[in-house]
Design a protein around this motif. Structure first.
Motif, PDB file in Angstrom:
ATOM      1  N   ASN A   1       0.884  -0.998   0.699  1.00 50.69           N
ATOM      2  CA  ASN A   1      -0.101   0.094   0.389  1.00 50.69           C
ATOM      3  C   ASN A   1       1.043   1.137  -0.168  1.00 50.69           C
ATOM      4  O   ASN A   1       1.967   1.475   0.915  1.00 50.69           O
ATOM      5  CB  ASN A   1      -1.137   0.318   1.360  1.00 50.69           C
ATOM      6  N   VAL A   2       0.519   2.240  -0.492  1.00 54.65           N
ATOM      7  CA  VAL A   2       0.974   3.348  -0.939  1.00 54.65           C
ATOM      8  C   VAL A   2       1.007   4.673   0.453  1.00 54.65           C
ATOM      9  O   VAL A   2      -0.662   4.388   0.975  1.00 54.65           O
ATOM     10  CB  VAL A   2       0.786   4.126  -2.165  1.00 54.65           C
ATOM     11  N   PRO A   3       1.420   4.726   1.581  1.00 53.13           N
ATOM     12  CA  PRO A   3       0.925   4.958   2.735  1.00 53.13           C
ATOM     13  C   PRO A   3       0.494   6.504   2.481  1.00 53.13           C
ATOM     14  O   PRO A   3       0.610   7.303   1.555  1.00 53.13           O
ATOM     15  CB  PRO A   3       2.286   5.652   3.402  1.00 53.13           C
ATOM     16  N   GLY A   4      -0.767   6.390   2.970  1.00 55.92           N
ATOM     17  CA  GLY A   4      -1.227   8.408   2.930  1.00 55.92           C
ATOM     18  C   GLY A   4      -2.476   7.696   1.879  1.00 55.92           C
ATOM     19  O   GLY A   4      -3.469   8.365   1.386  1.00 55.92           O
ATOM     20  N   HIS A   5      -2.616   6.603   0.873  1.00 56.52           N
ATOM     21  CA  HIS A   5      -2.962   6.278  -0.489  1.00 56.52           C
ATOM     22  C   HIS A   5      -3.865   5.061  -0.315  1.00 56.52           C
ATOM     23  O   HIS A   5      -3.431   3.809  -0.955  1.00 56.52           O
ATOM     24  CB  HIS A   5      -2.963   6.262  -1.739  1.00 56.52           C
ATOM     25  N   PRO A   6      -4.615   4.338   0.859  1.00 60.08           N
ATOM     26  CA  PRO A   6      -5.204   3.090   1.023  1.00 60.08           C
ATOM     27  C   PRO A   6      -5.811   2.822  -0.350  1.00 60.08           C
ATOM     28  O   PRO A   6      -6.318   1.676  -0.785  1.00 60.08           O
ATOM     29  CB  PRO A   6      -6.618   3.301   2.328  1.00 60.08           C
ATOM     30  N   GLU A   7      -5.719   3.055  -1.055  1.00 56.54           N
ATOM     31  CA  GLU A   7      -7.119   2.816  -2.032  1.00 56.54           C
ATOM     32  C   GLU A   7      -6.042   2.500  -3.503  1.00 56.54           C
ATOM     33  O   GLU A   7      -5.736   1.863  -4.549  1.00 56.54           O
ATOM     34  CB  GLU A   7      -7.834   3.573  -2.440  1.00 56.54           C
ATOM     35  N   VAL A   8      -4.480   2.844  -3.105  1.00 52.12           N
ATOM     36  CA  VAL A   8      -3.755   2.634  -4.756  1.00 52.12           C
ATOM     37  C   VAL A   8      -2.292   1.807  -3.493  1.00 52.12           C
ATOM     38  O   VAL A   8      -1.688   1.814  -2.467  1.00 52.12           O
ATOM     39  CB  VAL A   8      -3.015   4.065  -4.270  1.00 52.12           C
ATOM     40  N   PHE A   9      -2.400   0.832  -4.414  1.00 53.67           N
ATOM     41  CA  PHE A   9      -1.333  -0.084  -4.557  1.00 53.67           C
ATOM     42  C   PHE A   9      -0.267   0.095  -5.272  1.00 53.67           C
ATOM     43  O   PHE A   9      -0.359   0.437  -6.602  1.00 53.67           O
ATOM     44  CB  PHE A   9      -1.737  -1.653  -4.405  1.00 53.67           C
ATOM     45  N   ALA A  10       0.947  -0.470  -5.542  1.00 54.56           N
ATOM     46  CA  ALA A  10       2.341  -0.787  -5.883  1.00 54.56           C
ATOM     47  C   ALA A  10       3.144  -1.459  -5.394  1.00 54.56           C
ATOM     48  O   ALA A  10       3.419  -1.848  -4.889  1.00 54.56           O
ATOM     49  CB  ALA A  10       2.957   1.058  -5.787  1.00 54.56           C
ATOM     50  N   CYS A  11       3.923  -2.819  -6.986  1.00 59.62           N
ATOM     51  CA  CYS A  11       4.514  -3.713  -6.795  1.00 59.62           C
ATOM     52  C   CYS A  11       5.267  -3.982  -8.566  1.00 59.62           C
ATOM     53  O   CYS A  11       5.393  -3.051  -9.100  1.00 59.62           O
ATOM     54  CB  CYS A  11       3.673  -4.762  -6.993  1.00 59.62           C
ATOM     55  N   GLY A  12       6.422  -4.370  -7.792  1.00 60.18           N
ATOM     56  CA  GLY A  12       7.565  -4.737  -9.195  1.00 60.18           C
ATOM     57  C   GLY A  12       8.757  -3.324  -8.963  1.00 60.18           C
ATOM     58  O   GLY A  12       8.954  -3.420  -8.179  1.00 60.18           O
ATOM     59  N   ASP A  13       9.140  -3.451  -9.990  1.00 60.50           N
ATOM     60  CA  ASP A  13       9.981  -2.508  -9.922  1.00 60.50           C
ATOM     61  C   ASP A  13       9.846  -1.177 -10.194  1.00 60.50           C
ATOM     62  O   ASP A  13      10.751  -0.405  -9.808  1.00 60.50           O
ATOM     63  CB  ASP A  13      10.874  -2.641 -11.902  1.00 60.50           C
ATOM     64  N   ALA A  14       8.585  -0.403  -9.742  1.00 65.52           N
ATOM     65  CA  ALA A  14       7.819   0.465  -9.643  1.00 65.52           C
ATOM     66  C   ALA A  14       7.725   0.794  -8.053  1.00 65.52           C
ATOM     67  O   ALA A  14       7.635   2.334  -8.108  1.00 65.52           O
ATOM     68  CB  ALA A  14       6.912   0.818 -10.330  1.00 65.52           C
ATOM     69  N   ALA A  15       8.463   0.153  -7.298  1.00 65.09           N
ATOM     70  CA  ALA A  15       8.021   0.081  -5.818  1.00 65.09           C
ATOM     71  C   ALA A  15       9.207  -0.096  -5.383  1.00 65.09           C
ATOM     72  O   ALA A  15       9.527  -1.141  -5.493  1.00 65.09           O
ATOM     73  CB  ALA A  15       7.045  -1.083  -5.396  1.00 65.09           C
ATOM     74  N   ALA A  16       9.103   0.596  -3.850  1.00 63.73           N
ATOM     75  CA  ALA A  16      10.435  -0.056  -2.961  1.00 63.73           C
ATOM     76  C   ALA A  16       9.922  -0.705  -1.669  1.00 63.73           C
ATOM     77  O   ALA A  16       9.143  -0.237  -0.932  1.00 63.73           O
ATOM     78  CB  ALA A  16      11.230   2.050  -2.625  1.00 63.73           C
TER      79      ALA A  16
END
Length: 436
Positions: free
Chosen positions: A291-306
């Protein structure tokens, strides 16, 4: 009541697996939209085999509509995300602007070529991240050998028969290994080249050894295979300047060449940096639930995400297909949990080993930390790739059998021009539009 809409940006390893897992979990209860510039999932690890004529391009291009029938594909390149308005902006293949709203968003835009401030590199080098670059390289290698055969100038012949690969990581090592075999075979079919020294390949890296991020035995195997084939492995050396005539190395040598292949590494897609959200090493910060902090509706994964590496506290997971594939599954499960289906879980995965295909009957592998090399490692490597591919397994296996029995069809198709695959490209999966 309308179905919730889940938008996934990017159909690489992470995005494709997110869509596939969500499709299975949702069973029609949610609208799943996958935004991607083209209609296929690209199995990137086998790109060197496309570039050297072993596999046909469609073998590693898995149809999204054909394998994800319950997922709505939106062809286009996402270039804007309105986090407040919950909308994604994109440009479709015909240049039209579109928008799509979302209830949940998965950012899995992947990565692009990593650039370094070296004079001339962006003008004279080509990367190796997408299908257009692989197809260009196959034509380019074939063309250089054919042009070398007809010239009467020894200096030009040598330059055209010299190939420089920068970056001795996974990609660069495989490109040099396969490329050397490919150009050697090409030269044997050219009348004025078959009795001369075989084409020259150089593999450069500022690291102290090849495959710096992999176990030592794999690096040793790779270097032995490369050296035995005649590849010049130069560690602690890189390019200081690139020109039309060749490259000047950091040890002050000048190497005449028309072929500079840039495999230094990757960086996250520029879309990530435009969001205005916290990043680490250019990757979007997420928690252990993706989950992206502050945005519970947004997720990120793969090379785009730390993504925090729970197996190594304080670290983030490396940018590998193995992690991206599993993060996609975790992201899908946590999105389902956000709608009350199951419970969310943190991402935790320890690498199960690596495989590096060195061309011919050679490979290096360490499945479950068991060191392997030679034909056994080759069998494991090909078995792993067949198991990991979400489609086209029979066709890929058939191409491998044909390659073992027949000589390769080395012809130029001329479909991708040099200026269509610039190194400085935010979308290596698409050729740049050029006009004569």
């Amino acid at each position: 009541m309308s179905r919730p809409r889940i938008v996934i940006v990017g159909a690489g390893f992470a995005g494709y697996q997110t869509a596939r897992t969500l499709s299975r979990l949702a069973k029609g209860a949610a609208e799943i939209v996958l935004v991607n510039p083209h209609d296929y999932f690209l199995y990137v690890p086998l790109l060197p085999e496309v570039a050297t004529g072993i596999l046909e391009p469609r073998r590693i291009s898995v149809s999204i509509p054909g394998t994800l029938p319950d997922v709505r594909l939106m062809l286009g390149e996402a270039d804007h995300v309105d986090l407040d308005g919950r909308r994604v902006g994109l440009v479709d293949p015909e240049g039209n602007r579109r928008e799509v709203s979302y209830d949940r968003l998965v950012l899995s835009a992947g990565s692009v070529n990593k650039l370094l401030p070296i004079p001339g590199v962006t003008e004279h080098a080509h990367g190796f991240r997408g299908m257009p670059e692989a197809l260009y390289l196959r034509d380019h290698m074939t063309r250089q050998i054919e042009l070398a055969d007809v010239t009467d100038d020894p200096a030009e012949r040598d330059a055209r028969c010299t190939f420089v690969v920068v970056g001795a990581g996974y990609t660069g090592t495989e490109v040099a290994s396969h490329g050397k075999l490919f150009t050697d075979e090409l030269a044997r079919h050219q009348p004025s080249l078959r009795d001369r020294e075989p084409p020259r390949w150089m593999l450069l890296d500022i690291a102290p050894r090849v495959l710096p991020g992999l176990p030592g035995h794999m690096a040793g195997t790779a270097e032995r295979v490369l050296t035995r084939r005649g590849v010049e492995v130069a560690m602690g050396v890189s390019v200081a300047e690139a020109t039309k005539e060749g490259v000047r190395l950091t040890d002050d040598r000048f190497v005449p060449t028309h072929s500079l292949i840039w495999c230094v590494g990757v960086r996250p897609d520029p879309l990530v940096g435009d969001l205005g959200l916290p990043t680490e090493k250019g990757r979007l910060c997420v928690d252990e639930y993706l989950n992206v902090p502050g945005h519970p509706e947004v997720f990120a994964c793969g090379d785009a995400a730390a993504v925090p590496d729970l197996t190594q506290p304080g670290e983030i997971t490396p940018m590998t297909a193995q992690h991206a594939w599993r993060q996609g599954k975790t992201a899908a499960q946590n999105i389902a949990a956000s709608y009350g289906k199951g419970e969310r879980s943190p991402y935790r995965h320890r690498d199960l080993g690596f495989v590096v295909d060195l061309g011919g009957f050679q490979a290096a592998a360490n499945p479950l930390r068991v060191p392997l090399s030679g034909p056994v490692a080759k069998a494991v490597t090909r078995g792993y790739h067949l198991a990991a591919m979400p489609g086209n397994r029979v066709r890929t296996g058939a191409d491998w059998l044909l390659d073992a029995a027949l000589s390769r069809q080395a012809v130029q198709m001329g479909l991708v021009r040099s200026d269509a695959v610039p190194l400085e490209n935010s979308s290596p999966e698409l050729p740049v539009r050029t006009y004569a």
